[in-house]
Design an enzyme around this catalytic site. Structure first.
Site, PDB file in Angstrom:
ATOM      1  N   GLU A  18       0.376   8.496  11.944  1.00  0.00           N
ATOM      2  CA  GLU A  18      -1.090   8.483  11.956  1.00  0.00           C
ATOM      3  C   GLU A  18      -1.661   8.335  13.369  1.00  0.00           C
ATOM      4  O   GLU A  18      -2.734   8.866  13.667  1.00  0.00           O
ATOM      5  CB  GLU A  18      -1.628   7.366  11.056  1.00  0.00           C
TER       6      GLU A  18
ATOM      7  N   HIS B 239      -3.330   0.710  -0.409  1.00  0.00           N
ATOM      8  CA  HIS B 239      -3.667   2.085  -0.800  1.00  0.00           C
ATOM      9  C   HIS B 239      -4.929   2.106  -1.660  1.00  0.00           C
ATOM     10  O   HIS B 239      -5.005   2.830  -2.649  1.00  0.00           O
ATOM     11  CB  HIS B 239      -2.506   2.733  -1.579  1.00  0.00           C
TER      12      HIS B 239
ATOM     13  N   GLU C 115      -0.436  14.770   7.077  1.00  0.00           N
ATOM     14  CA  GLU C 115       0.817  14.645   6.346  1.00  0.00           C
ATOM     15  C   GLU C 115       0.779  15.525   5.095  1.00  0.00           C
ATOM     16  O   GLU C 115      -0.087  15.350   4.246  1.00  0.00           O
ATOM     17  CB  GLU C 115       1.045  13.173   5.973  1.00  0.00           C
TER      18      GLU C 115
ATOM     19  N   PHE D  73      -4.539   7.950   3.164  1.00  0.00           N
ATOM     20  CA  PHE D  73      -5.309   6.814   2.656  1.00  0.00           C
ATOM     21  C   PHE D  73      -6.124   6.216   3.792  1.00  0.00           C
ATOM     22  O   PHE D  73      -5.625   6.070   4.913  1.00  0.00           O
ATOM     23  CB  PHE D  73      -4.382   5.726   2.088  1.00  0.00           C
TER      24      PHE D  73
ATOM     25  N   ASP E 201      -6.753   3.299   4.146  1.00  0.00           N
ATOM     26  CA  ASP E 201      -6.077   2.053   4.523  1.00  0.00           C
ATOM     27  C   ASP E 201      -5.260   2.216   5.809  1.00  0.00           C
ATOM     28  O   ASP E 201      -4.918   1.228   6.453  1.00  0.00           O
ATOM     29  CB  ASP E 201      -5.131   1.625   3.412  1.00  0.00           C
TER      30      ASP E 201
END
Lengths: 320, 326
Positions: B63, B132, B31, B86, B88
């Site tokens: 993702e 995050h 991204e 991230f 996460d």
């Protein structure tokens, strides 16, 4: 059906070999010779045969949990396939993969796959390779109606459409995701409608008509080879058996099931060959007999292939 | 060897750029890797300008397909370097990472491999909240077939990046956001650091502190405080968790007899538990005291800076843990 210029007998032979392979597995499974469950492709043969008839050996196929047909059509060796299903060292993956993880890198087969919808992003990346290396190769992605609801479907078609990748997404709509009917699992009639979301062509074909499948795939593959990007093809077909070997499929209306059996792709293709004078009854019988002999040999090979030894267990986690 | 001062972020980017120059099959995707925004700049300034949109590929916010497409591309001959903004977001692509990339080589009996690097930024640095901020290396460490790299210095960011890109297996490459702007001397040219080779960052004789990523500088800070109190701590930077340099840990514990493991991830089933279990299995007789773990508590990462400062382990907590066994 119109059959001009096609190797219709070749596609017929491909379908018969797939059917015979699958029915041999079912026989062996019932006899207790097959470890685990298997998702049989019987009834859907026209999709694999019709699409893959357009491919070269250097094109790629990414398959599903119901993937034996794709592997055989792409040139897979039935003995090594069968031995893989049997969990033996003679199998494609020395028994480590099984029915749902069967690959042949020399034929561009990136494996059957145990996760519904996992073939889509993988095939997208394979399509990127074809484009990135400036080849005219294509990536063909098989998946089912159930997988078309997954996020992988959306993300993959989105990415392939913006990157204009040479990927042909072939949905095998057999009207059931496991035991859940398409009416229950989606609110549209044709999965191909979803192509509109990505600005790519979406085509519905009779997935039990091998000529129709072939022609739709030919158009999409020619387009992809020449830089024209991605296509979604929906093949409406029917699973002859349950979701897996032990599934009696009581959830399907017997009348509807019988109706679909009348549209068996092999019977239809055989009738076409005879009516167009492209083959004799004897020639078709020979195709069946050859397939039976071939698959008998595959079963024999598998039963005689050694089980993997314990020292095989830890081999090959990492590429060295 | 010629070297220059550069940030961790720039060093990692230099590693990627050098490999892209050397090997045309290496490409980046993620991204905003090429554009204006680029939240953490991990692909590095100048990379897009040099290599263009074919090899530095912006993706939508997808993702699953970022990682999933990389598996397919890697299987047939490319070397993707893909990013999650991230760490996460690992949950969004876990099937692609854990079921597809990691298993491909074993389950296909070596017919396919997945040489790809998944860059992830980790850590509770600014108040960013529970989605995050995490350090999820233990998720990846439970999946056989992955390698996990977590550098703590600029030089390692470059050297381990180059090694990771050349590795024929899927590598999760963890870049802690607190480290991105930290500067260090970085060797020029073709500089590689092997995976599975820990470094003794500070030699000591009284206690072994094991860490990776941003906990390494925190352990060094703790070691400095302990030195003032007469306790001589050895600090080991693992650099990679898989493969794990067991020998470096065990030989240090053989010297000190005491082990404290520090990580920013939450405690239960954190990778520190694996290290503690390994030392208990293979080095029990070397230990003079219980093993201590200094970790985040077992809670989601809180957002408020007033809570966050208590969540992330600091030098004082590491020092306090050492004192309990000194």
């Amino acid at each position: 059906m119109g059959a001009t210029g096609l190797d219709l007998l070749g596609m017929y032979r491909c379908m018969v070999r797939i059917r015979t392979f699958e029915e041999h597995i079912l026989t062996e499974w019932r006899a207790g010779e097959v470890p685990g469950e298997v998702h049989l492709y019987s009834g859907e043969e026209a999709v694999a045969a019709g699409v893959i008839a357009n491919l070269r050996v250097d094109d790629y196929v990414v398959s599903t949990h119901r993937g034996h047909g794709h592997v055989l059509a792409k040139g897979g060796d039935p003995a090594r396939m069968m031995a893989e299903v049997f969990g033996r060292t003679g199998g494609y993956c020395r028994g480590k993969g099984g029915t749902m993880h069967m690959a042949d890198a020399t034929l561009g087969i990136l494996g059957t796959n145990g996760i519904v919808g996992a073939s889509l992003p993988i095939a997208t990346g394979v399509g990127l390779y074809c484009q990135y290396m400036a080849t005219d190769r294509v990536s063909v992605c098989f998946f089912g109606d159930g997988a078309s609801n997954r996020g992988t479907f959306h993300e993959s078609l989105d990415l392939a459409s913006i990157w204009k990748l040479p990927v042909i997404y072939v949905c095998e709509n057999n009207y059931y995701g496991m035991a859940t009917s398409v009416e229950e699992h989606m609110n549209i009639n044709d999965i191909a409608e979803r192509a509109a979301s990505y600005g790519i062509p979406g085509v519905v074909v009779d997935g039990n008509d091998v000529v129709a499948v072939h022609d739709a795939a030919a158009e999409a593959i020619i387009r992809a080879r020449s830089g024209g990007g991605t296509t979604l093809i929906e093949c409406k077909t029917w699973r002859h058996h349950g979701h897996f070997t032990a599934d009696p499929a009581y959830y399907r209306d017997p009348d509807v099931h019988n109706e679909h059996l009348q549209r068996d792709p092999i019977i239809r293709c055989g009738a076409l060959l005879l009516s167009q004078g492209l083959a004799t009854k004897e020639a078709l019988d020979a195709v069946h007999n050859e397939a039976i002999a071939e698959m008998n040999a595959a079963v024999e090979f598998s039963k005689n292939s050694p089980w993997p030894e314990e020292d095989e267990l830890l081999v090959g986690l990492y590429a060295e | 060897m010629e070297s220059k001062m550069m940030t961790f972020q720039a060093a990692a980017a230099e590693g990627v750029a050098q490999e892209m120059r050397r090997d045309p099959t290496v490409y980046c995707a993620g991204e905003e890797v090429s554009a204006h925004g680029q939240a953490y700049g991990v692909s590095g300034q100048g990379v897009f300008e040099e290599f263009g949109e074919k090899r530095v590929r912006n993706t939508p916010i997808i993702e699953t397909a970022i990682v999933g497409h990389a598996v397919g591309a890697a299987a047939v001959g490319l070397r993707p370097v893909v990013e999650l903004m991230f760490m996460d977001f690992l949950g969004i692509c876990m099937d692609e990472l854990a079921n597809q990339a990691a298993k491909m080589h074993y389950m296909f009996a070596g017919q396919y491999k997945a040489p790809m690097v998944l860059r992830v930024s980790s850590g509770a640095v600014r108040p960013a909240g529970a989605h995050h901020s995490q350090s999820l290396e233990a998720w990846a460490a439970h999946v056989p077939g992955l390698k996990i790299v977590a550098p703590s210095t600029a030089a390692d960011a470059k050297g381990l990046m180059i090694t990771s890109i050349r590795d024929d297996n899927p590598v999760v490459f963890i870049e802690h956001r607190a480290l991105l702007s930290v500067e260090g001397e970085v060797p020029a040219g073709d500089y590689t650091v092997p995976l599975g080779k820990a470094r003794v960052t500070r030699e000591g004789s009284d206690v072994t502190l094991v860490a990776w990523s941003a906990m390494v500088p925190t352990c060094l800070e703790a070691a400095g405080e302990l030195a003032a109190e007469g306790i001589d701590a050895e600090v080991i930077d693992l650099r990679s968790l898989i493969p794990l340099d067991k020998e470096a840990i065990l030989s240090s514990v053989a010297k000190t007899g005491k082990l404290v493991i520090a990580h920013e991830a939450t405690r239960t089933n954190g990778f520190g538990a694996e290290i503690a279990a390994m030392v208990a299995d293979e080095g029990f007789d070397l230990l003079k005291s219980p093993i201590r773990r200094v970790t985040a508590p077992d809670i989601p990462v809180p957002c408020s800076p007033a809570l966050l400062k208590h969540f992330v382990p600091n030098a004082q907590k590491i020092r306090a843990a050492v004192i309990t066994i000194s």
